[in-house]
Design an enzyme around this catalytic site. Structure first.
Site: not given
Length: 491
Positions: A251-252
């Protein structure tokens, strides 16, 4: 000609998933001697991050993913920044309004939020209720004349289904009744991704659209837009998720694995590229080491996997170590010096140290710790001299250092080869194994159980004076320790 594109949003750092998309799009184009295009998708002005566009340029440059056309490279299909293409989008949305393929929606934000909450409470997937889809022309005119804000929504067919053949996942079919009338144009006058990328991909002659699998289910909506315009539909290449070992998607937002952070942690850009190429693709054999040139030659769309790819630091470390060892000694030395402590740079032949550590490290950031003993001996326990397999004890280690001290004093040519030959000859004459001589010497010179290189390699770099001084210090440490403990007196 094959034409692919990388179309990032300037919203922060370059995530590993973004970089893999860019890499695969680049490899698909270059394998068939096609063109790779960079397009900046910045229509979501609220998420724009200052400096993010430069970060995209830098990341691609460092990765050696060279685009043929882009904002800073002339091409026949510009502008390549979406915020500079708004008149193009307005023209095309006007066409769809005129043909009745889309409609204006005047619903207020609060009303839409209530609809979402109702869907959530009932456990249903949210879809816009199409309240504005059947507004009369008179009602629309009245609201426009009153300057009411509106968005433009796609008019999805009520029946039938939309299908397409994805290059990775095969035939995908979705019933139209499951699709939402998504927003194509926002009230701020900017298009959404759902609309702008379709227009851009067509006008820029993109033949292969490469993106993450999260867009697979919404692609039928884009197919319908192509059909509305009467345009040729490109080939779609949807890439599997990259997950952690736990199975959770990278996840960014959670700060997972950005390209910039990996560089800071001591990974070579070519190793990162090599590794992410393998996150969802394989060459069909056991090979795992690739240069960018080799990837261009070997990459095939049909070798992209459907299953999720697991990101592991252990595998990245191994690949990075392989790339470090493939560097020329001169190139590695140039890179490695950036991680050398100042005291080491000022005191020793750093080229020799680089040659010593190159075969033995996995990350560049390991260098300061690995070579710190050159500048300062660590506080270490004399128990390091004890080696059960070699039957080495505190006393035997002390006695061996006392014996080899005069041998080293008499060495004239102070280099690894002559030092090694002298000590091997001493071991032979003393009827002991080489390791019995070299083990205590290495401990005395490094204070470490594990070192980059052997005792004589370290001694050569330290120089004669410093080597003898460290042996003297080691003897003093051992004498004091032995005198205050019963351990080691069994000799």
């Amino acid at each position: 000609m094959v034409r692919t594109r990388f179309a990032p949003s300037p919203t922060g750092f370059m995530h590993i998933g973004n970089l893999r998309t860019a890499l695969y799009a680049y490899l698909i184009a270059k394998h068939d001697k096609g063109k790779f295009i960079l397009r900046i998708e910045d229509t979501d002005q609220k998420r724009f991050v200052k400096g993010a566009i430069d970060l995209i340029y830098d990341s691609l440059k460092i990765s050696k993913i060279e685009y043929d056309e882009g904002p800073d490279k002339h091409g026949d299909f510009g502008p390549y920044i979406q915020s500079e293409r708004n008149e193009i989008y307005k023209k095309h949305i006007g066409y769809l309004i005129e043909k009745g393929f889309v409609y204006r929606c005047f619903c207020k934000k609060e009303e839409l939020e209530r609809q979402r909450e109702e869907s959530k409470r009932s456990g249903e997937h949210y879809k816009y209720n199409r309240k504005c889809r059947s507004l009369s022309m008179e009602e629309i005119s009245r609201r426009l004349n009153s300057s009411e804000q509106f968005v433009v929504r796609q008019k999805i067919p009520d029946t039938g289904e939309t299908s397409f053949n994805d290059c990775v996942f095969g035939i995908v079919s979705i019933k139209n009744e499951l699709l939402d009338d998504v927003v194509l144009f926002k009230s701020d006058g900017y298009p959404t991704y759902n609309f702008a990328h379709v227009v851009d991909d067509h006008l820029m002659n993109i033949t292969h659209v490469v993106r993450g699998v999260e867009y697979l289910s919404s692609t039928p909506q884009y197919i319908l837009l192509y059909k509305n315009f009467g345009w040729k539909i490109p080939k779609y290449v949807h890439l599997p998720h990259i997950t952690k070992e736990s199975g959770k998607k990278l996840s960014k937002r959670e700060g997972d694995a950005s390209f910039q952070e990996l560089l800071k942690k001591g990974y070579l850009p070519e190793a990162i590229i090599n590794y992410i190429a393998l996150l969802g693709w394989n060459p069909g054999d056991e090979r795992e080491f690739f240069t960018i040139e080799e990837l261009i030659k070997e990459f095939r769309i049909e070798r992209i996997n459907k299953s999720n790819a697991i990101f592991t630091i252990e595998k990245l470390n191994w690949i990075n170590g392989e790339h470090i060892r493939k560097l020329s000694p001169g190139n590695f030395h140039t890179i490695a010096q950036q991680y050398f402590p100042k005291t080491v740079l000022e005191s020793y032949n750093t080229e020799k140290i680089s040659r010593l550590i190159q075969p033995r490290i996995e990350r560049l950031t390991d260098i300061p710790k690995i070579i710190s003993f050159f500048s300062k001996m660590p506080d270490y326990s004399p128990e390091l001299y004890v080696h059960k397999k070699m039957k080495s004890t505190l006393n035997s280690g002390k006695k061996m250092l006392e014996k080899i001290y005069p041998v080293l004093q008499n060495v004239e040519e102070w280099n690894n080869n002559s030092l090694y030959q002298e000590l091997v000859q001493f071991a032979k004459e003393s009827d002991v194994k080489n390791s019995t001589v070299l083990w205590p010497l290495r401990i005395a010179l490094s204070g470490l159980q594990s070192t980059p290189g052997g005792a004589t390699e370290i001694a050569e770099i330290l120089g004669k004076e410093e080597t003898l001084r460290r042996i003297e210090d080691a003897l003093n440490i051992l004498k004091e320790y032995i005198s205050t403990t019963q351990e080691g007196l069994d000799d």
